[in-house]
Write a protein that holds these residues in place. Structure first.
Motif, PDB file in Angstrom:
ATOM      1  N   THR A 174       0.845  -1.194   0.000  1.00  0.00           N
ATOM      2  CA  THR A 174       0.000   0.000   0.000  1.00  0.00           C
ATOM      3  C   THR A 174       0.876   1.239   0.000  1.00  0.00           C
ATOM      4  O   THR A 174       1.979   1.235   0.543  1.00  0.00           O
ATOM      5  N   LYS A 175       0.376   2.285  -0.619  1.00  0.00           N
ATOM      6  CA  LYS A 175       1.101   3.556  -0.646  1.00  0.00           C
ATOM      7  C   LYS A 175       0.097   4.674  -0.837  1.00  0.00           C
ATOM      8  O   LYS A 175      -0.771   4.578  -1.697  1.00  0.00           O
ATOM      9  N   ASN A 176       0.222   5.723  -0.029  1.00  0.00           N
ATOM     10  CA  ASN A 176      -0.598   6.899  -0.234  1.00  0.00           C
ATOM     11  C   ASN A 176      -2.077   6.517  -0.400  1.00  0.00           C
ATOM     12  O   ASN A 176      -2.713   6.866  -1.379  1.00  0.00           O
ATOM     13  N   VAL A 177      -2.576   5.794   0.569  1.00  0.00           N
ATOM     14  CA  VAL A 177      -3.955   5.316   0.495  1.00  0.00           C
ATOM     15  C   VAL A 177      -4.621   5.508   1.855  1.00  0.00           C
ATOM     16  O   VAL A 177      -4.030   5.238   2.891  1.00  0.00           O
ATOM     17  N   THR A 178      -5.851   6.014   1.794  1.00  0.00           N
ATOM     18  CA  THR A 178      -6.610   6.169   3.028  1.00  0.00           C
ATOM     19  C   THR A 178      -7.720   5.131   3.022  1.00  0.00           C
ATOM     20  O   THR A 178      -8.518   5.080   2.087  1.00  0.00           O
ATOM     21  N   ILE A 179      -7.743   4.318   4.049  1.00  0.00           N
ATOM     22  CA  ILE A 179      -8.691   3.200   4.121  1.00  0.00           C
ATOM     23  C   ILE A 179      -9.596   3.450   5.326  1.00  0.00           C
ATOM     24  O   ILE A 179      -9.111   3.617   6.450  1.00  0.00           O
ATOM     25  N   GLY A 180     -10.888   3.493   5.094  1.00  0.00           N
ATOM     26  CA  GLY A 180     -11.826   3.842   6.150  1.00  0.00           C
ATOM     27  C   GLY A 180     -12.011   2.738   7.174  1.00  0.00           C
ATOM     28  O   GLY A 180     -11.581   1.594   6.986  1.00  0.00           O
ATOM     29  N   ARG A 181     -12.709   3.093   8.224  1.00  0.00           N
ATOM     30  CA  ARG A 181     -12.978   2.198   9.334  1.00  0.00           C
ATOM     31  C   ARG A 181     -13.586   0.876   8.848  1.00  0.00           C
ATOM     32  O   ARG A 181     -14.490   0.868   7.998  1.00  0.00           O
ATOM     33  N   GLY A 182     -13.090  -0.222   9.366  1.00  0.00           N
ATOM     34  CA  GLY A 182     -13.673  -1.531   9.104  1.00  0.00           C
ATOM     35  C   GLY A 182     -13.481  -2.064   7.695  1.00  0.00           C
ATOM     36  O   GLY A 182     -13.993  -3.127   7.359  1.00  0.00           O
ATOM     37  N   SER A 183     -12.753  -1.361   6.861  1.00  0.00           N
ATOM     38  CA  SER A 183     -12.547  -1.867   5.501  1.00  0.00           C
ATOM     39  C   SER A 183     -11.405  -2.863   5.476  1.00  0.00           C
ATOM     40  O   SER A 183     -10.472  -2.782   6.266  1.00  0.00           O
ATOM     41  N   LYS A 184     -11.515  -3.821   4.539  1.00  0.00           N
ATOM     42  CA  LYS A 184     -10.536  -4.912   4.521  1.00  0.00           C
ATOM     43  C   LYS A 184      -9.947  -5.106   3.144  1.00  0.00           C
ATOM     44  O   LYS A 184     -10.664  -5.196   2.152  1.00  0.00           O
ATOM     45  N   LEU A 185      -8.626  -5.182   3.118  1.00  0.00           N
ATOM     46  CA  LEU A 185      -7.890  -5.563   1.917  1.00  0.00           C
ATOM     47  C   LEU A 185      -7.142  -6.808   2.344  1.00  0.00           C
ATOM     48  O   LEU A 185      -6.027  -6.735   2.830  1.00  0.00           O
ATOM     49  N   SER A 186      -7.801  -7.941   2.236  1.00  0.00           N
ATOM     50  CA  SER A 186      -7.279  -9.090   2.968  1.00  0.00           C
ATOM     51  C   SER A 186      -6.109  -9.805   2.321  1.00  0.00           C
ATOM     52  O   SER A 186      -5.246 -10.305   3.007  1.00  0.00           O
ATOM     53  N   HIS A 187      -6.125  -9.921   0.989  1.00  0.00           N
ATOM     54  CA  HIS A 187      -5.032 -10.716   0.426  1.00  0.00           C
ATOM     55  C   HIS A 187      -4.579 -10.285  -0.954  1.00  0.00           C
ATOM     56  O   HIS A 187      -5.385  -9.973  -1.815  1.00  0.00           O
ATOM     57  N   LEU A 188      -3.270 -10.294  -1.139  1.00  0.00           N
ATOM     58  CA  LEU A 188      -2.617 -10.186  -2.440  1.00  0.00           C
ATOM     59  C   LEU A 188      -3.034  -8.973  -3.248  1.00  0.00           C
ATOM     60  O   LEU A 188      -4.000  -9.037  -4.010  1.00  0.00           O
ATOM     61  N   GLY A 189      -2.325  -7.917  -3.172  1.00  0.00           N
ATOM     62  CA  GLY A 189      -2.699  -6.813  -4.035  1.00  0.00           C
ATOM     63  C   GLY A 189      -1.878  -5.584  -3.822  1.00  0.00           C
ATOM     64  O   GLY A 189      -0.913  -5.567  -3.039  1.00  0.00           O
ATOM     65  N   TYR A 190      -2.235  -4.551  -4.574  1.00  0.00           N
ATOM     66  CA  TYR A 190      -1.577  -3.254  -4.456  1.00  0.00           C
ATOM     67  C   TYR A 190      -2.632  -2.174  -4.412  1.00  0.00           C
ATOM     68  O   TYR A 190      -3.540  -2.133  -5.252  1.00  0.00           O
ATOM     69  N   ALA A 191      -2.538  -1.310  -3.430  1.00  0.00           N
ATOM     70  CA  ALA A 191      -3.422  -0.150  -3.349  1.00  0.00           C
ATOM     71  C   ALA A 191      -2.556   1.084  -3.206  1.00  0.00           C
ATOM     72  O   ALA A 191      -1.854   1.252  -2.207  1.00  0.00           O
ATOM     73  N   GLY A 192      -2.561   1.922  -4.255  1.00  0.00           N
ATOM     74  CA  GLY A 192      -1.750   3.141  -4.210  1.00  0.00           C
ATOM     75  C   GLY A 192      -2.524   4.315  -4.743  1.00  0.00           C
ATOM     76  O   GLY A 192      -3.343   4.159  -5.647  1.00  0.00           O
ATOM     77  N   ASP A 193      -2.294   5.489  -4.176  1.00  0.00           N
ATOM     78  CA  ASP A 193      -2.974   6.717  -4.584  1.00  0.00           C
ATOM     79  C   ASP A 193      -4.487   6.501  -4.603  1.00  0.00           C
ATOM     80  O   ASP A 193      -5.155   6.748  -5.602  1.00  0.00           O
ATOM     81  N   ALA A 194      -4.996   6.017  -3.493  1.00  0.00           N
ATOM     82  CA  ALA A 194      -6.411   5.647  -3.458  1.00  0.00           C
ATOM     83  C   ALA A 194      -7.061   6.065  -2.155  1.00  0.00           C
ATOM     84  O   ALA A 194      -6.396   6.340  -1.158  1.00  0.00           O
ATOM     85  N   GLU A 195      -8.387   6.091  -2.224  1.00  0.00           N
ATOM     86  CA  GLU A 195      -9.173   6.393  -1.050  1.00  0.00           C
ATOM     87  C   GLU A 195     -10.266   5.343  -1.006  1.00  0.00           C
ATOM     88  O   GLU A 195     -10.944   5.112  -2.018  1.00  0.00           O
ATOM     89  N   ILE A 196     -10.416   4.696   0.105  1.00  0.00           N
ATOM     90  CA  ILE A 196     -11.409   3.628   0.242  1.00  0.00           C
ATOM     91  C   ILE A 196     -12.273   3.984   1.443  1.00  0.00           C
ATOM     92  O   ILE A 196     -11.759   4.328   2.511  1.00  0.00           O
ATOM     93  N   GLY A 197     -13.586   3.889   1.268  1.00  0.00           N
ATOM     94  CA  GLY A 197     -14.523   4.283   2.333  1.00  0.00           C
ATOM     95  C   GLY A 197     -14.569   3.275   3.471  1.00  0.00           C
ATOM     96  O   GLY A 197     -13.643   2.496   3.684  1.00  0.00           O
ATOM     97  N   GLU A 198     -15.697   3.265   4.189  1.00  0.00           N
ATOM     98  CA  GLU A 198     -15.826   2.417   5.377  1.00  0.00           C
ATOM     99  C   GLU A 198     -16.489   1.079   5.029  1.00  0.00           C
ATOM    100  O   GLU A 198     -17.341   1.009   4.157  1.00  0.00           O
ATOM    101  N   TYR A 199     -16.079   0.068   5.765  1.00  0.00           N
ATOM    102  CA  TYR A 199     -16.679  -1.277   5.679  1.00  0.00           C
ATOM    103  C   TYR A 199     -16.730  -1.814   4.251  1.00  0.00           C
ATOM    104  O   TYR A 199     -17.664  -2.505   3.844  1.00  0.00           O
TER     105      TYR A 199
END
Ligand code: UD1
Ligand code: MG
Length: 505
Positions: free
Chosen positions: A371-396
Motif C-alpha cells: 500500500t502507498k498513499n492510500v486512506t482506508i476507512g474504518r472496518g474496511s478490509k484488503l485481505s489478500h494479495l494486491g496493491y493499493a496506491g494513490d487511493a481512497e477507500i470508504g468504510e466497511y
C-alpha cells in the motif's frame, strides 16, 4: 509517554550552565567512511545528535558546536537538529584546547562575555546522559570549583589522559598518555574529556596554554594544572557507569555502543510496562514512543518517530519506521514506513506499508499487500494479495483477493476512489483515475476503466472460449494429456447448486 524521567524532573534547584561546548572538529579517520564519524548513527540518531540531546537536557543558555572536518555536512546536520546552536569553525591549529579557545571566543563575541559554568563535551560520546551532565554541573557549582572533570576508572587506560592526584586525593592535573612517564601510565583513572569550567578561569587559562607537548597540540587538559596553580579548586567526579564516557572511534566500537544503547532503551521500556519478548532480537530507536501494555514480539525493529499505543501487538519480524500504531492493533511480519494504523486494526503477515498509508479503525491489510498513499476507512478490509496506491477507500468496504489499483500510466499517477460498503471481486483492476460508488460491486477479473455509480455492478467480461480436446491435440504424450484421457467428465449433478468460487472474504 516517555518514561525518561530525567528530562522532566527539572526543578528550580538545577543550575543551568551558561554554555555547553560540543567538540566535533576531529577527523575520525578510523571509521574509514565518507560519512563524518559523528554523523554515524546508533539508536536511530547520529552520535552528535546524542551529544546534543544530552546537552539540551541541562538547558544551557548557549550551545556551541566546534566543527572543521567535513564542515558543511556536520554544520548542516547540527543546524537541522539545533537551529539555535552556535557553529564555531576551528582553524588549522590542532588540539582540544584550541577547539575550546575558538568556541569561547565566538560565544563571547556573539553572545556577550560568558559568565558562570561552561560545560565541554564531545560529539563522539553517545551514551552520555543528561543526568550525568546535571550531576557534574551540580557538583561543580555546589563545591565552587574552578574546574570539575568527569573521570572513569579503566582496566586498560592506554591512550587516555590520566588524572594525577595528590596524596590527599585532590586533582593536580591531567597528563596525556603520550606525555606520561611510566608511573603516570600506571594510573587507571582517566579523563573522560567532559568537564565543567568556571568561564573566567577557562578564559584566563586558555590564554596561557602552549603546544610544548608530545603531540604539538594545544591541550585543553593543561587548563586544570593552570587553574590549580592559580589557586582554584580542581576536582574529579568519578563516573561508575563507564559506558557513558566511552567514545566510538571505529565501527567495532560503534556497534558495541549501539548494542548497549539498545539494551538500555529496551530495559527502560520494559520497566515502563512494555513486554519485550526477546530483547536479543529487538531494536528500538531512542526516539520511539511506546505505551503501557504494548507487546513487542521477537525480530522487531522500531525506528524514527514510531509511536505504539496501549495493548497493540507488534511482530514477530516487523520493521516499522515513522509508523503510528493505534490501541489494540496487531501488526505481524510487516515492513512499514510513514503509515498510520488505526485502533483495533490488523496488518500482515507479509505486508508492505509505504508512506501515506492510513488504515482506519478495525481495518485490515492482509498478506502480500503493498500500500502507498492510500486512506482506508474504518472496518474496511484488503485481505489478500494486491496493491493499493494513490487511493481512497470508504468504510466497511471489502476489497477482494488480488485487486490492483493501476495508478501509473507511465507518466503520471492517478487516484482511485472507492466508496463505503463496496464489495469487489477477485482480481479487479482499477484503471485510475476511476471511482466506485457506495455499495457497488465488481465481478471477478473486472478491469474497471469507467466509474461505477453507487449500487451498481461493474463487469468487464469477455466470453470464455473452450476448445475441446486441445490438450490431446497440442500436447500429445504429456502427463496432462494422459490425465485428460483417463478422466471422466466432472459435471455437477443438475439438482446440486454450482460450487462456490473458492471464496475470498
Ligand atoms: C582527549 C583528552 C584526553 C582524554 C580523551 C578522552 C586532550 C588533550 N586529551 O584525548 O585527556 O582522555 O580525550 O577521550 O584533550 N577535537 C576537536 N578539535 C581538535 C581536536 C579534537 O574538536 O583539534 C575533538 C574531537 O572531535 C573529539 C574530541 O575533541 O570529539 C577529543 O579529541 P581526540 O583527538 O579524540 O582527543 P584524545 O587525543 O583522544
Ligand atoms: Mg579520542
Amino acid at each position: 509517554m516517555s518514561p525518561q524521567s530525567e528530562e522532566t524532573t527539572m526543578t528550580s534547584q538545577h543550575i543551568h550552565p551558561a554554555a555547553v561546548i560540543v567538540l566535533a572538529a576531529g577527523a575520525g579517520t578510523r571509521m574509514k567512511s565518507r560519512t563524518p564519524k559523528i554523523l554515524h548513527t546508533l539508536g536511530g540518531r547520529s552520535m552528535v545528535g546524542h551529544a546534543l540531546a544530552a546537552a539540551r537536557g541541562i538547558a544551557p543558555r548557549e550551545l556551541a558546536v566546534v566543527v572543521r572536518h567535513e564542515r558543511e555536512l556536520v554544520a548542516g546536520h547540527v543546524a537541522a537538529i539545533e537551529p539555535e546552536a552556535v557553529l564555531v569553525d576551528q582553524d588549522e591549529i590542532p588540539g582540544t584546547g584550541r577547539a575550546v579557545q575558538v568556541a569561547l571566543h565566538a560565544l563571547d563575541a556573539t553572545r556577550g562575555t560568558i559568565e558562570g559554568t561552561v560545560v565541554v563535551t564531545y560529539g563522539d560520546v553517545p551514551l552520555l546522559e543528561t543526568s550525568t551532565l546535571r550531576s557534574l554541573v551540580e557538583a561543580h557549582t555546589q563545591a565552587g570549583n574552578a574546574v570539575t572533570v568527569l573521570t572513569a576508572e579503566l582496566d586498560d587506560a592506554t591512550g587516555y589522559g590520566r588524572i594525577v592526584r595528590a596524596g590527599d586525593g585532590t586533582v593536580l592535573g591531567i597528563v596525556e598518555h603520550k606525555d606520561a612517564d611510566e608511573g603516570q601510565r600506571a594510573i587507571r583513572e582517566v579523563n573522560s574529556g567532559i568537564y565543567a569550567f568556571d568561564a573566567a578561569v577557562l578564559r584566563s587559562a586558555l590564554g596561557r596554554i602552549d603546544a610544548s607537548n608530545a603531540q604539538g597540540e594545544l591541550y585543553l587538559t593543561d587548563v586544570l594544572g593552570i587553574a590549580r596553580a592559580d589557586g582554584g579548586r580542581v576536582a574529579g567526579l568519578l563516573v561508575q557507569d563507564r559506558w557513558q564516557v566511552e567514545g566510538a572511534n571505529d565501527r567495532v566500537q560503534l556497534a558495541h555502543l549501539g548494542a548497549e544503547l539498545n539494551r538500555r532503551i529496551l530495559e527502560r521500556w520494559m520497566r515502563a510496562g512494555v513486554s519485550i519478548i526477546d530483547p536479543g532480537t529487538t531494536w528500538i530507536d531512542a526516539s520511539v514512543e511506546l505505551d503501557e501494555d504494548v507487546t513487542v514480539l521477537p525480530g522487531t525493529q522500531l525506528h524514527g518517530t514510531t509511536v505504539i499505543a496501549r495493548e497493540a501487538v507488534v511482530g514477530p519480524d516487523t520493521t516499522l519506521t515513522d509508523v503510528v500504531v493505534g490501541e489494540g492493533a496487531h501488526v505481524v511480519r510487516t515492513h512499514g514506513s510513514g503509515a498510520r494504523i488505526g485502533a483495533g486494526a490488523s496488518v500482515g503477515p507479509f505486508t508492505y506499508l509505504r508512506p501515506g498509508t492510513v488504515l482506519g479503525e478495525d481495518g485490515k491489510i492482509g498478506a502480500f499487500y503493498e500500500t502507498k498513499n492510500v486512506t482506508i476507512g474504518r472496518g474496511s478490509k484488503l485481505s489478500h494479495l494486491g496493491y493499493a496506491g494513490d487511493a481512497e477507500i470508504g468504510e466497511y468496504t471489502n476489497i477482494g483477493c488480488g485487486n490492483i489499483t493501476a495508478n501509473y500510466d507511465g507518466v503520471n499517477k492517478h487516484r482511485t476512489v472507492i466508496g463505503s460498503h463496496v464489495r469487489t471481486s477477485s482480481n479487479t483492476v482499477f484503471v485510475a483515475p476511476v471511482s466506485v460508488g457506495d455499495g457497488a460491486y465488481t465481478g471477478a477479473g473486472a478491469v474497471i476503466r469507467k466509474d461505477i455509480p453507487a449500487g451498481s455492478l461493474g463487469l468487464s467480461v469477455a466470453p470464455q472460449r473452450t476448445i475441446d480436446g486441445w490438450t490431446a491435440a497440442k500436447r500429445p504424450g504429456t502427463a496432462s494429456a494422459e490425465a485428460a484421457a483417463a478422466s471422466t467428465p466432472k459435471t455437477p449433478p443438475a439438482h446440486l447448486p454450482e460450487p462456490q468460487e473458492s471464496g475470498q472474504s
